[in-house]
Design an enzyme around this catalytic site. Structure first.
Site, PDB file in Angstrom:
ATOM      1  N   CYS A 137       2.554  10.376  -4.539  1.00  0.00           N
ATOM      2  CA  CYS A 137       2.931   8.833  -5.071  1.00  0.00           C
ATOM      3  C   CYS A 137       1.784   8.123  -5.434  1.00  0.00           C
ATOM      4  CB  CYS A 137       3.797   8.340  -4.064  1.00  0.00           C
ATOM      5  SG  CYS A 137       5.450   9.163  -4.114  1.00  0.00           S
ATOM      6  N   SER A 138       0.723   8.260  -5.015  1.00  0.00           N
ATOM      7  CA  SER A 138      -0.627   7.356  -5.073  1.00  0.00           C
ATOM      8  C   SER A 138      -1.339   7.732  -6.504  1.00  0.00           C
ATOM      9  CB  SER A 138      -1.414   7.407  -4.125  1.00  0.00           C
ATOM     10  OG  SER A 138      -0.734   6.836  -2.710  1.00  0.00           O
TER      11      SER A 138
END
Length: 373
Positions: free
Chosen positions: A156-157
């Site tokens: 997600c980063s």
């Protein structure tokens, strides 16, 4: 060394949306059939009955009301409960490339750039549909961009890590401008038969133009003041799908080959880590958190975002300070914080300070401090 700006953003939104009510109807139909088919085993205590879900439960647990998806019919079919995306020939544009190009063209237009102005393409996302050739190189070819392209994955980063990678390349003079894209078909790895997570994800793609400040002409420029990244290992968010699965005798469709998480542990671990990282990042740049006019946070869970900003500000944030797209897009993994950035940036005055942050599996956390030009 060059000063670097974000000069344009783009968003690809799939045509289909699924409401909580639609998703719950499909899920509950599956649950009822499962419990009926296993009635005797359930009665004997050999099988645990499945519990039904509700739209109210989903919204309370996550803040999600609907999600955009690449395929709706396959997901809502109680006999299938996964998207139906046909295999394309090697001569056709891949699904991720199609989404990426849609977002990229919007970002290029917003930045006032053409393919000739871009020297690099990075596709940074959680869910790459193949190992090689890189999706980024396919996108580069589709748009007619010369230079280089590569894929990267930090769950997600990925977008914030990608912004730092792109910024470094531009700052060092390795590229005039880099196109960073995060195409996410999150519904492809979501277990729609799991009550605790079947509602979490949606599909979308975002694009960001990172370029030299002295070459930027866009009306939508943000100085990249600083970036800060952090990773620490955790199994609390995991997906075991990979090419080595075929070398094992375990079933290829077992639940651990899809998205799994220990949600309460993630909440407990990640929220203070994110608040601490952003706070440290601002302090390292001699900036006070009170100066930040907007937080574009990863759109995973509304309660998480509320807690993170409350830890930073010492109070509840307004919707203007921490805008939300989670309600209509759901969790789109690496694309989420950039969707919020894309949709809620034009009202900021010149000189306004803002933070773009994402966090997720790894654990991984990225913080990007931006200033409106």
């Amino acid at each position: 060394m060059h000063n670097v700006v974000i000069s344009g953003t783009g968003l690809y939104t799939p045509a289909n949306s699924i409401s909580n009510e639609e998703l719950v109807q499909s899920f509950n139909t599956y649950v009822q059939q499962f419990n009926a088919d296993n009635a005797q085993a359930i009665e004997a205590g050999e099988v645990q009955p499945l519990a039904e879900s509700s739209a109210a439960f989903i919204e309370k647990a996550s803040g999600i009301k609907s999600r955009f998806v690449m395929d709706k019919d396959g997901i809502l079919d109680p006999q299938r409960m996964r998207p139906h995306l046909s295999v394309r020939s090697n001569d056709e544009m891949s699904v991720l490339c199609e989404m990426a190009v849609g977002a990229a063209r919007q970002a290029l237009e917003r930045a006032g750039k053409t393919a000739a102005d871009i020297d690099g393409v990075i596709v940074a996302c959680s869910n790459l549909q193949r190992p090689y050739p890189a999706i980024a190189i396919e996108v580069q070819h589709a748009l007619g961009i010369l230079g280089f392209g590569f894929d990267m994955n930090v769950a997600c980063s990925s977008a914030t890590f990608g912004i730092q990678t792109a910024s470094n390349s531009v700052q060092l003079g390795q590229a005039r401008a880099v196109l960073l894209i995060s195409p996410e078909v999150c519904t492809g790895h979501l277990n729609f038969r799991d009550r605790d997570s079947h509602f979490i994800f949606g599909d979308a793609a975002t694009a960001v133009i990172v370029e030299r400040a002295d070459l930027a002409t866009s009306e939508h420029q943000f100085d990249i003041v600083s970036t800060k990244l952090l990773t620490t290992f955790s199994n609390n968010i995991r997906n075991n799908f990979g090419f080595l699965n075929r070398a094992s005798d375990e079933p290829a469709d077992s639940p651990d080959k899809l998205f799994v998480q220990e949600g309460r542990k993630v909440f407990r671990d990640v929220c203070p880590m994110v608040a601490e990282l952003i706070g440290q990042h601002l302090e390292e740049n001699q900036l006070d958190v009170a100066q930040v006019k907007r937080f574009w946070l990863h759109q995973a869970n509304l309660s998480m975002n509320h807690l993170i900003v409350r830890k930073l500000l010492g109070r509840e944030a307004s919707i203007e300070e921490a805008p939300v797209i989670l309600d209509t897009y759901a969790n789109t993994s690496s694309a989420g914080s950039v969707i919020a950035f894309h949709k809620y940036q034009d009202d900021l005055p010149s000189g306004a300070l803002a933070v773009l942050s994402s966090f997720g599996a790894g654990y991984s956390i990225g913080s990007v401090i931006l200033r409106k030009r």
